[in-house]
Design a protein around this motif. Structure first.
Motif, short mmCIF file in Angstrom:
data_model
loop_
_atom_site.label_atom_id
_atom_site.label_comp_id
_atom_site.label_asym_id
_atom_site.label_seq_id
_atom_site.Cartn_x
_atom_site.Cartn_y
_atom_site.Cartn_z
N ASN A 55 0.82 -1.20 0.00
CA ASN A 55 0.00 0.00 0.00
C ASN A 55 0.85 1.25 0.00
O ASN A 55 0.58 2.22 -0.72
N THR A 84 2.42 1.47 -3.32
CA THR A 84 1.44 1.94 -4.30
C THR A 84 1.12 3.41 -4.10
O THR A 84 0.98 4.17 -5.07
N GLU A 85 1.03 3.77 -2.80
CA GLU A 85 0.80 5.19 -2.53
C GLU A 85 1.98 6.02 -3.02
O GLU A 85 1.82 7.12 -3.55
N LYS A 99 4.04 5.08 -5.33
CA LYS A 99 4.11 5.01 -6.78
C LYS A 99 2.99 5.79 -7.45
O LYS A 99 3.06 6.06 -8.65
N GLN A 100 1.94 6.09 -6.70
CA GLN A 100 0.87 6.85 -7.31
C GLN A 100 1.41 8.19 -7.80
O GLN A 100 2.10 8.91 -7.09
N GLU A 101 1.08 8.49 -9.01
CA GLU A 101 1.57 9.73 -9.59
C GLU A 101 0.81 10.91 -9.01
O GLU A 101 -0.42 10.99 -9.05
N ARG A 102 1.58 11.81 -8.44
CA ARG A 102 1.03 13.06 -7.92
C ARG A 102 1.56 14.19 -8.80
O ARG A 102 2.76 14.26 -9.03
N GLU A 149 5.39 16.63 -11.61
CA GLU A 149 5.15 15.48 -10.71
C GLU A 149 5.93 15.69 -9.42
O GLU A 149 7.04 16.24 -9.43
N GLU A 157 6.41 14.02 -5.08
CA GLU A 157 6.20 12.93 -4.12
C GLU A 157 5.46 13.46 -2.90
O GLU A 157 5.40 14.67 -2.67
N GLU A 158 4.94 12.51 -2.15
CA GLU A 158 4.19 12.89 -0.96
C GLU A 158 5.10 13.62 0.01
O GLU A 158 6.21 13.17 0.31
N ASP A 166 -2.23 16.27 -4.70
CA ASP A 166 -2.43 15.91 -6.10
C ASP A 166 -3.50 16.81 -6.73
O ASP A 166 -4.59 17.00 -6.18
#
Length: 258
Positions: free
Chosen positions: A136, A139-140, A142-145, A181, A183-184, A243
């Motif tokens: 998770n 994936t979080e 890797k999620q594109e922001r 793009e 990152e968190e 995002d």
């Protein structure tokens, strides 16, 4: 004649004397032989007696040995029987102990297997949970922001008379415009640094972008940033992005021109 007769008589006397002496010698020899034979008989009888006594003694000794051997054999047989019975009893007890031990070991192994299975299941569930959390997180991560990013000095076009530097205003006043793009956890300042545009930062405050500095176009001129149409009242290094945000770096010349 008288001499001849005397001589005959003397000869006869001598012969008779020799005969008597021979007979006596024979008698003495016979007696001696008899005595020696008697002695031999006596010695033989005594030897026979002694041998018979010895034989009797030997027989008694043999009988005693036989009896002692029988007694010892009986004792050995008793010991063997006792040892065999003891071995049987010990074997029974040991077999009982072994059976109990095997039962206990089986129970222990079953318990250990159950504990191992429970630990395996718990560890597997933990691993699955950790893997899921890691997945998770990945994936979080890797999620594109992304966010829309704009750097503009459009206000300078209407205030060129006040511009005191040789700054060349780009067409339309747009210095940079792109979908960035991130990152968190990234901030507005982090994304600004990744644009590749020349930036002059002093103590967390943006003094100049692309060679255009504050006070270059009036005493109230300078750079300000806006997120989703609002101007935050804190530094860009503390403003975290989300995002889909719309970020604008704008140059102001006069109050109220933005």
């Amino acid at each position: 004649m008288k001499k001849y007769i005397v001589w005959l008589i003397s000869a006869l006397m001598a012969v008779s004397m020799t005969a008597c002496s021979n007979t006596q010698k024979k008698d003495t020899k016979d007696q001696a032989q008899i005595t020696t034979a008697a002695k031999e008989n006596e010695t033989q009888t005594e030897a026979a007696k002694t041998t018979s006594k010895k034989e009797k003694k030997n027989e008694k000794k043999k009988d005693k040995k036989k009896t002692s051997k029988k007694k010892s054999q009986k004792k050995k047989d008793r010991k063997k029987t006792k040892s065999s019975t003891d071995k049987k009893t010990s074997a029974k007890t040991t077999s009982k102990k072994k059976t109990t031990k095997t039962k206990n070991t089986k129970e222990k192994t079953i318990k250990t297997k159950n504990t191992k299975e429970t630990t395996k299941t718990t560890t597997a569930s933990k691993n699955e949970s950790t893997v899921q959390t890691a997945e998770n997180q990945t994936t979080e991560a890797k999620q594109e922001r992304s966010c829309e990013f704009l750097i503009s000095c459009k206000t300078v076009l209407s205030n060129k008379s006040a511009l005191q530097s040789n700054y060349q205003v780009p067409a339309g006043g747009k210095i940079y415009e792109k979908k960035m793009e991130f990152e968190e956890g990234d901030t507005v300042m982090d994304v600004l640094k990744r644009t590749g545009v020349d930036i002059d930062i002093s103590k967390g405050y943006v003094a100049g972008i692309d060679g255009l500095y504050e006070f270059d176009c009036g005493k109230n001129s300078g750079w300000m940033y806006r997120v989703n149409g609002k101007f935050p009242n804190y530094m860009a290094g503390k403003c975290k992005l989300h995002d889909g945000d719309k970020v604008e770096w704008l140059y102001t010349c006069v109050r109220g021109d933005l």
